[in-house]
Design a protein around this motif. Sequence first.
Motif, PDB file in Angstrom:
ATOM      1  N   PHE A 108       5.440 -10.424 -34.155  1.00 54.45           N
ATOM      2  CA  PHE A 108       6.970 -10.967 -34.685  1.00 54.45           C
ATOM      3  C   PHE A 108       6.819 -11.141 -36.209  1.00 54.45           C
ATOM      4  CE2 PHE A 108       6.376 -12.761 -30.478  1.00 54.45           C
ATOM      5  CZ  PHE A 108       7.621 -12.810 -29.932  1.00 54.45           C
ATOM      6  N   GLY A 109       7.912 -10.631 -36.632  1.00 55.20           N
ATOM      7  CA  GLY A 109       8.076 -10.514 -38.190  1.00 55.20           C
ATOM      8  C   GLY A 109       7.092  -9.703 -38.790  1.00 55.20           C
ATOM      9  N   ALA A 110       7.100  -8.275 -38.621  1.00 54.75           N
ATOM     10  CA  ALA A 110       6.425  -7.240 -39.043  1.00 54.75           C
ATOM     11  C   ALA A 110       6.342  -6.849 -40.623  1.00 54.75           C
ATOM     12  CB  ALA A 110       6.165  -6.239 -38.110  1.00 54.75           C
ATOM     13  N   GLY A 111       7.055  -7.648 -41.320  1.00 54.95           N
ATOM     14  CA  GLY A 111       7.025  -7.413 -42.675  1.00 54.95           C
ATOM     15  C   GLY A 111       7.513  -5.654 -43.051  1.00 54.95           C
ATOM     16  N   THR A 112       6.506  -5.316 -43.876  1.00 54.66           N
ATOM     17  CA  THR A 112       6.873  -3.761 -44.208  1.00 54.66           C
ATOM     18  C   THR A 112       6.186  -2.964 -43.258  1.00 54.66           C
ATOM     19  OG1 THR A 112       4.718  -3.707 -45.438  1.00 54.66           O
ATOM     20  CG2 THR A 112       6.613  -4.505 -46.730  1.00 54.66           C
ATOM     21  N   GLY A 113       5.379  -3.457 -42.324  1.00 57.16           N
ATOM     22  CA  GLY A 113       4.826  -2.733 -41.246  1.00 57.16           C
ATOM     23  C   GLY A 113       3.121  -2.307 -41.599  1.00 57.16           C
ATOM     24  N   ARG A 114       2.968  -2.622 -42.617  1.00 54.35           N
ATOM     25  CA  ARG A 114       1.413  -2.492 -43.121  1.00 54.35           C
ATOM     26  C   ARG A 114       0.530  -3.126 -42.311  1.00 54.35           C
ATOM     27  NH1 ARG A 114       0.255  -0.649 -48.253  1.00 54.35           N
ATOM     28  NH2 ARG A 114       1.883  -0.454 -49.383  1.00 54.35           N
ATOM     29  N   LEU A 115       0.773  -4.194 -41.837  1.00 54.52           N
ATOM     30  CA  LEU A 115      -0.127  -4.965 -40.545  1.00 54.52           C
ATOM     31  C   LEU A 115      -0.037  -4.142 -39.460  1.00 54.52           C
ATOM     32  CD1 LEU A 115      -1.911  -7.095 -40.048  1.00 54.52           C
ATOM     33  CD2 LEU A 115      -0.022  -8.515 -39.153  1.00 54.52           C
ATOM     34  N   ILE A 135       7.619  -4.635 -31.672  1.00 53.57           N
ATOM     35  CA  ILE A 135       7.807  -5.376 -33.044  1.00 53.57           C
ATOM     36  C   ILE A 135       8.950  -6.202 -32.865  1.00 53.57           C
ATOM     37  CG2 ILE A 135       8.590  -5.259 -35.535  1.00 53.57           C
ATOM     38  CD1 ILE A 135       6.512  -3.104 -35.687  1.00 53.57           C
ATOM     39  N   VAL A 136       9.226  -7.500 -33.133  1.00 51.49           N
ATOM     40  CA  VAL A 136      10.299  -8.172 -32.956  1.00 51.49           C
ATOM     41  C   VAL A 136      10.727  -8.747 -34.496  1.00 51.49           C
ATOM     42  CG1 VAL A 136      11.392 -10.219 -31.872  1.00 51.49           C
ATOM     43  CG2 VAL A 136       9.681  -9.194 -30.699  1.00 51.49           C
ATOM     44  N   ASP A 137      11.881  -8.087 -34.854  1.00 52.83           N
ATOM     45  CA  ASP A 137      12.331  -8.633 -36.314  1.00 52.83           C
ATOM     46  C   ASP A 137      13.760  -8.471 -36.331  1.00 52.83           C
ATOM     47  OD1 ASP A 137      12.655  -8.395 -39.249  1.00 52.83           O
ATOM     48  OD2 ASP A 137      10.518  -8.022 -39.320  1.00 52.83           O
ATOM     49  N   LEU A 138      14.203  -9.311 -36.833  1.00 57.14           N
ATOM     50  CA  LEU A 138      15.898  -9.562 -37.176  1.00 57.14           C
ATOM     51  C   LEU A 138      16.546  -8.600 -38.206  1.00 57.14           C
ATOM     52  CD1 LEU A 138      16.105 -13.208 -36.612  1.00 57.14           C
ATOM     53  CD2 LEU A 138      16.440 -11.573 -35.026  1.00 57.14           C
ATOM     54  N   SER A 139      15.598  -8.093 -39.089  1.00 56.02           N
ATOM     55  CA  SER A 139      16.192  -7.306 -40.311  1.00 56.02           C
ATOM     56  C   SER A 139      16.026  -6.021 -40.073  1.00 56.02           C
ATOM     57  CB  SER A 139      15.184  -7.716 -41.608  1.00 56.02           C
ATOM     58  OG  SER A 139      15.455  -6.885 -42.449  1.00 56.02           O
ATOM     59  N   GLY A 140      17.221  -5.399 -39.978  1.00 57.17           N
ATOM     60  CA  GLY A 140      17.459  -3.953 -39.852  1.00 57.17           C
ATOM     61  C   GLY A 140      16.868  -3.178 -41.223  1.00 57.17           C
ATOM     62  N   LEU A 142      14.066  -4.068 -42.909  1.00 60.93           N
ATOM     63  CA  LEU A 142      12.855  -4.151 -42.584  1.00 60.93           C
ATOM     64  C   LEU A 142      12.217  -3.249 -41.506  1.00 60.93           C
ATOM     65  CD1 LEU A 142      11.835  -8.065 -43.279  1.00 60.93           C
ATOM     66  CD2 LEU A 142      11.067  -6.171 -44.717  1.00 60.93           C
ATOM     67  N   ARG A 143      13.182  -3.116 -40.410  1.00 64.69           N
ATOM     68  CA  ARG A 143      12.626  -2.162 -39.625  1.00 64.69           C
ATOM     69  C   ARG A 143      12.526  -0.771 -40.142  1.00 64.69           C
ATOM     70  NH1 ARG A 143      15.766  -3.393 -33.652  1.00 64.69           N
ATOM     71  NH2 ARG A 143      15.266  -5.624 -33.347  1.00 64.69           N
ATOM     72  N   ASP A 144      13.527  -0.547 -40.745  1.00 65.89           N
ATOM     73  CA  ASP A 144      13.622   1.039 -41.297  1.00 65.89           C
ATOM     74  C   ASP A 144      12.288   1.079 -42.137  1.00 65.89           C
ATOM     75  OD1 ASP A 144      15.892   1.676 -40.473  1.00 65.89           O
ATOM     76  OD2 ASP A 144      17.130   1.013 -42.225  1.00 65.89           O
ATOM     77  N   ARG A 145      12.079   0.157 -43.093  1.00 66.64           N
ATOM     78  CA  ARG A 145      10.534   0.082 -43.634  1.00 66.64           C
ATOM     79  C   ARG A 145       9.287   0.062 -42.860  1.00 66.64           C
ATOM     80  NH1 ARG A 145      10.306  -4.126 -48.386  1.00 66.64           N
ATOM     81  NH2 ARG A 145       8.427  -3.098 -49.091  1.00 66.64           N
ATOM     82  N   GLN A 146       9.371  -0.694 -41.802  1.00 62.90           N
ATOM     83  CA  GLN A 146       8.225  -0.517 -40.944  1.00 62.90           C
ATOM     84  C   GLN A 146       8.142   0.710 -40.404  1.00 62.90           C
ATOM     85  OE1 GLN A 146       9.772  -3.750 -38.308  1.00 62.90           O
ATOM     86  NE2 GLN A 146       9.209  -5.366 -39.878  1.00 62.90           N
ATOM     87  N   ARG A 160       3.780   4.793 -30.435  1.00 65.09           N
ATOM     88  CA  ARG A 160       3.695   3.879 -29.489  1.00 65.09           C
ATOM     89  C   ARG A 160       4.319   2.715 -30.012  1.00 65.09           C
ATOM     90  NH1 ARG A 160      -3.185   4.020 -30.249  1.00 65.09           N
ATOM     91  NH2 ARG A 160      -3.364   6.320 -30.146  1.00 65.09           N
ATOM     92  N   VAL A 161       4.919   2.743 -31.056  1.00 64.45           N
ATOM     93  CA  VAL A 161       5.518   1.334 -31.664  1.00 64.45           C
ATOM     94  C   VAL A 161       7.254   1.610 -31.197  1.00 64.45           C
ATOM     95  CG1 VAL A 161       6.540   0.269 -33.609  1.00 64.45           C
ATOM     96  CG2 VAL A 161       4.341   1.442 -33.669  1.00 64.45           C
ATOM     97  N   ARG A 162       7.711   0.245 -30.587  1.00 65.44           N
ATOM     98  CA  ARG A 162       9.058   0.094 -30.360  1.00 65.44           C
ATOM     99  C   ARG A 162       9.495  -1.226 -30.864  1.00 65.44           C
ATOM    100  NH1 ARG A 162       9.161  -1.930 -24.235  1.00 65.44           N
ATOM    101  NH2 ARG A 162       7.523  -3.360 -24.055  1.00 65.44           N
ATOM    102  N   TRP A 163      10.812  -1.331 -31.058  1.00 60.87           N
ATOM    103  CA  TRP A 163      11.268  -2.559 -31.438  1.00 60.87           C
ATOM    104  C   TRP A 163      12.051  -2.980 -30.440  1.00 60.87           C
ATOM    105  CZ3 TRP A 163       9.874   1.424 -34.339  1.00 60.87           C
ATOM    106  CH2 TRP A 163       9.230   1.174 -35.574  1.00 60.87           C
ATOM    107  N   LEU A 164      11.987  -4.295 -30.560  1.00 61.76           N
ATOM    108  CA  LEU A 164      12.759  -5.335 -29.502  1.00 61.76           C
ATOM    109  C   LEU A 164      13.795  -6.056 -30.011  1.00 61.76           C
ATOM    110  CD1 LEU A 164       9.616  -6.649 -27.428  1.00 61.76           C
ATOM    111  CD2 LEU A 164      10.852  -4.476 -27.069  1.00 61.76           C
TER     112      LEU A 164
END
Length: 406
Positions: A108-115, A135-140, A142-146, A160-164
């Motif tokens: 949840f809230g993956a920030g820049t995607g570094r984690l 990954i669950v993140d409300l910010s479009g 941030l999704r792009d940065r992730q 392996r990564v998907r956004w919900l």
Amino acid sequence: MNQKAHEPASLPVPTADALAASAQLVAQIRDAIVAGGGWLPFDRYMELALYTPGLGYYSGGARKFGRLAQDGSDFVTAPELSPMFARTLARALAQALETSGTCQLMEFGAGTGRLAAGILSALEGLGVGVDSYSIVDLSGELRDRQRKTIEAFGGALASRVRWLDALPERFEGVVVGNEVLDAMPVQLYARTGGVWHARGVGLGETGALRFEARGLDAPGVQLSKEDAALLAQLDAEIDPNLDYVAETHGAGAAFTRTVCSMLTRGAAFFIDYGFPRAEYYHPQRTEGTMMCHYRHHAHGDPFLYPGLQDITAHVEFTRIAEVGVETGADLLGYTSQARFLMNAGITDVLSELDPADAAHFLPAANAVQKLMSEAEMGELFKVIAFSRGIDGTLDAFSRGDRSHTL
């Protein structure tokens, strides 16, 4: 902490476009206040300021995570501070995955995607298979940065990564939330002259946003049983003649309940700054913990640049523990970030670097010191975890567990 208005002159000035976006958000908030009879509960204001689509702090396009104000960021998180954080956390997640017999992760809230990138890379190095990383993140924005950050670590990881956009009803695997709970809207209550009021937001004569108090039985005030019981407890434990401000965490509690109910097997880890109840509602913490972050300045004015600054509150971990256990989940552990990282093997991760290579080793060691130091993040930040289908505890909670303090 002091919640007096911060002087805008002492902070970097937003761009004209940013100020225009903030003005749009303020106009929507004013409309909501008028529609609410001239008053909004603070948690509703905080929700609008942070999450209004396209304009809120987390749902808009403002940069948030970084090391310096000059890069346009407002604060730094552990994954941004050092890759050692993700690599060490991955060790605890690996044990949780293996012990529970699961192979999925959710953040949840993956920030820049570094984690996410760091965890996936570290798990691959440990030989732990992960079928998917949601990954669950409300910010479009941030999704792009992730996506870009994760792709930079390698296409195999990104696949392996998907956004919900919505949570599944059931989830088997391991959940991670780093600095998520502190961004959940909080209710504010102020005791003045021995009487409690709900603290909300109204409009001044010029239309400026300002704090405004209403009686607990006034229109628009919704006092939950949990909050009523807490205020009564504070009256019994803290001198009723002392003026006092307290936050409560209805949204954070509801989020924890949802996640722990969704989890059918596995574990959920939440990392954030905060205290157990006895420390959180301390007689000396008379003005609460709500704070704002703008360009690496911390201050107490939530009405400065709405949509352009973060608004947070420390986490009251006792309530988080209570609601998690109420769902039937087990409390896996609760400890300081420093102890958690030490138990999980951060010194072993650091020792993989060559101390003779000072150009790489010294900055890495300094960053680890910030993660671990009591004067930095080591003591203020805590880790709490819940589980289903895991017998016993994990190595990361094997020493220094503080569950008894909740």
